[in-house]
Write a protein that holds these residues in place. Structure first.
Motif, short mmCIF file in Angstrom:
data_model
loop_
_atom_site.label_atom_id
_atom_site.label_comp_id
_atom_site.label_asym_id
_atom_site.label_seq_id
_atom_site.Cartn_x
_atom_site.Cartn_y
_atom_site.Cartn_z
N ILE A 170 46.04 21.09 -8.34
CA ILE A 170 45.71 20.25 -9.50
C ILE A 170 45.33 18.84 -9.05
O ILE A 170 44.33 18.26 -9.53
CB ILE A 170 46.91 20.19 -10.48
N ILE A 171 46.09 18.30 -8.12
CA ILE A 171 45.81 16.94 -7.64
C ILE A 171 44.46 16.89 -6.92
O ILE A 171 43.66 15.96 -7.13
CB ILE A 171 46.94 16.46 -6.72
N MET A 172 44.20 17.86 -6.08
CA MET A 172 42.95 17.87 -5.31
C MET A 172 41.73 17.99 -6.22
O MET A 172 40.75 17.27 -6.06
CB MET A 172 42.96 19.02 -4.30
N VAL A 173 41.79 18.90 -7.17
CA VAL A 173 40.67 19.08 -8.10
C VAL A 173 40.53 17.85 -8.99
O VAL A 173 39.42 17.38 -9.26
CB VAL A 173 40.86 20.36 -8.95
N GLY A 174 41.66 17.31 -9.44
CA GLY A 174 41.63 16.11 -10.28
C GLY A 174 40.98 14.94 -9.58
O GLY A 174 40.25 14.15 -10.19
N SER A 175 41.22 14.81 -8.27
CA SER A 175 40.63 13.69 -7.52
C SER A 175 39.12 13.77 -7.50
O SER A 175 38.43 12.75 -7.33
CB SER A 175 41.16 13.70 -6.08
N LEU A 176 38.57 14.96 -7.69
CA LEU A 176 37.12 15.14 -7.73
C LEU A 176 36.55 14.92 -9.12
O LEU A 176 35.47 14.32 -9.29
CB LEU A 176 36.75 16.55 -7.26
N LEU A 177 37.25 15.38 -10.13
CA LEU A 177 36.71 15.37 -11.48
C LEU A 177 36.93 14.06 -12.23
O LEU A 177 36.32 13.85 -13.28
CB LEU A 177 37.33 16.53 -12.29
N LEU A 178 37.78 13.19 -11.70
CA LEU A 178 38.09 11.94 -12.40
C LEU A 178 37.14 10.79 -12.04
O LEU A 178 37.38 9.65 -12.42
CB LEU A 178 39.53 11.52 -12.12
N GLY A 179 36.09 11.10 -11.29
CA GLY A 179 35.08 10.08 -11.03
C GLY A 179 35.06 9.59 -9.60
O GLY A 179 35.97 9.86 -8.80
N ASP A 180 34.00 8.84 -9.29
CA ASP A 180 33.76 8.43 -7.91
C ASP A 180 34.83 7.48 -7.36
O ASP A 180 35.25 7.60 -6.20
CB ASP A 180 32.39 7.79 -7.78
N MET B 195 59.19 31.31 -0.97
CA MET B 195 57.88 31.65 -1.54
C MET B 195 57.64 30.94 -2.87
O MET B 195 56.54 30.48 -3.18
CB MET B 195 57.79 33.18 -1.73
N LYS B 196 58.71 30.85 -3.71
CA LYS B 196 58.58 30.18 -4.99
C LYS B 196 58.26 28.70 -4.80
O LYS B 196 57.39 28.14 -5.48
CB LYS B 196 59.87 30.34 -5.80
N THR B 197 58.97 28.06 -3.86
CA THR B 197 58.72 26.65 -3.57
C THR B 197 57.30 26.45 -3.07
O THR B 197 56.61 25.50 -3.48
CB THR B 197 59.71 26.14 -2.50
N ARG B 198 56.83 27.34 -2.21
CA ARG B 198 55.48 27.26 -1.68
C ARG B 198 54.44 27.39 -2.78
O ARG B 198 53.45 26.65 -2.81
CB ARG B 198 55.28 28.36 -0.63
N ALA B 199 54.69 28.31 -3.73
CA ALA B 199 53.75 28.52 -4.83
C ALA B 199 53.69 27.31 -5.76
O ALA B 199 52.60 26.89 -6.19
CB ALA B 199 54.15 29.77 -5.61
N ILE B 200 54.86 26.74 -6.07
CA ILE B 200 54.89 25.57 -6.96
C ILE B 200 54.20 24.38 -6.30
O ILE B 200 53.38 23.69 -6.93
CB ILE B 200 56.35 25.22 -7.31
N THR B 201 54.50 24.16 -5.03
CA THR B 201 53.85 23.07 -4.30
C THR B 201 52.34 23.27 -4.25
O THR B 201 51.56 22.33 -4.47
CB THR B 201 54.40 22.98 -2.87
N GLY B 202 51.93 24.51 -3.97
CA GLY B 202 50.51 24.82 -3.90
C GLY B 202 49.80 24.59 -5.22
O GLY B 202 48.67 24.10 -5.26
N PHE B 203 50.46 24.91 -6.33
CA PHE B 203 49.85 24.74 -7.65
C PHE B 203 49.60 23.26 -7.95
O PHE B 203 48.51 22.87 -8.36
CB PHE B 203 50.77 25.35 -8.72
N PHE B 204 50.63 22.45 -7.75
CA PHE B 204 50.47 21.01 -8.04
C PHE B 204 49.51 20.36 -7.04
O PHE B 204 48.76 19.45 -7.40
CB PHE B 204 51.83 20.31 -8.01
N PHE B 205 49.52 20.83 -5.82
CA PHE B 205 48.59 20.34 -4.82
C PHE B 205 47.15 20.63 -5.24
O PHE B 205 46.26 19.77 -5.14
CB PHE B 205 48.89 21.00 -3.48
#
Length: 269
Positions: free
Chosen positions: A13-23, A1-11
């Motif tokens: 961040i990456i997904m949202v970052g891909s949207l907010l960093l520009g076209d 569960m801990k591994t799943r949570a850590i992976t989910g958190f960084f995942f």
């Protein structure tokens, strides 16, 4: 569960970052993501003895996604998409030189991967350019992802708490009708929040989008489960510890993204 949570958190961040960093970051990220997901699909079906034309499939996917994305930056003639035709037919010619008992199985799965994975990612990418005369806007793709994640979370929580009636036991024994409707309600709640903050769509438009995402996202999940069961495998890959592979994470997008694009396009117009 801990591994799943850590992976989910960084995942996340990456997904949202891909949207907010520009076209451009958005376009390049989803080009790479769709290509990696297609490659994972080809690796999965190889376990069943099928030999898809991986290189040709990936080249065709990069070309079509790349040209489709480039169109939003440079309004060129879409006739250049015809370049894919010789690549597509090269699959049949290449198969002549392979010693296989199921040549048309190899050919078919090459195209299935392209249609099942690359095309939906192209539609999702296009959601970012529907507003403002074709200029990039991250709000609609972000809303899509948040509603998709809300549906998954709501379906899980309602299913665990109230789930009794099986939704589609043959392909996914754990899914229930209670979880399905719980996912819709959770997704609609997120849609309401987005409607209060972002006005590209009215409330009714956001709510309709939530229902489509929940319905077709669940169907996409079931289709991916059907795929994995047909190859007797639990996860599509191991790239995301605790979550499986990319297909496991984006199965809900594959059927819902094209439908949402058509819905929003018609709604806006």
């Amino acid at each position: 569960m801990k591994t799943r949570a850590i992976t989910g958190f960084f995942f996340l961040i990456i997904m949202v970052g891909s949207l907010l960093l520009g076209d451009k970051v958005f376009s390049v990220f989803y080009l790479l993501l769709s290509t990696a997901t297609l490659f994972e699909f080809y690796k999965l079906i190889k376990k069943a003895g099928i030999r898809p034309h991986i290189i040709i499939g990936l080249i065709a996917a990069v070309l079509v996604f790349g040209l489709s994305a480039l169109f939003f930056y440079i309004k060129f003639d879409l006739k250049y998409l015809l370049l894919i035709i010789p690549i597509v037919f090269s699959v049949f010619i290449t198969e002549l030189y392979k010693k296989s008992k199921i040549p048309f199985g190899n050919i078919s799965y090459t195209f299935v991967g392209f249609i099942f994975i690359t095309i939906p990612f192209i539609f999702f990418h296009a959601l970012g350019f529907l507003f403002n005369g074709g200029d990039f806007n991250w709000k609609l793709p972000l809303g899509f992802l948040c509603m998709l994640w809300a549906n998954d979370t709501g379906a899980y929580l309602f299913g665990v708490k109230f789930g009794k009636r099986k939704l589609f036991e043959r392909h996914s024994p754990k899914k229930s009708w209670e979880g399905f409707f719980g996912g819709i309600l959770t997704s609609m709640l997120v849609a309401y929040i987005f409607s209060q903050q972002f006005h590209q769509l009215p409330l009714l438009g956001w709510l309709g989008m939530a229902i489509i995402i929940s319905t077709f996202g669940t169907l996409g999940d079931l289709v991916e489960s059907m795929l994995k069961r047909s190859f007797d495998t639990k996860d599509s890959g191991s790239l995301l510890p605790g979550h499986g592979g990319l297909l496991d994470r984006f199965d809900g997008l594959l059927l819902s993204a094209p439908i949402v694009y058509v819905y929003v396009y018609l709604f806006i117009n």
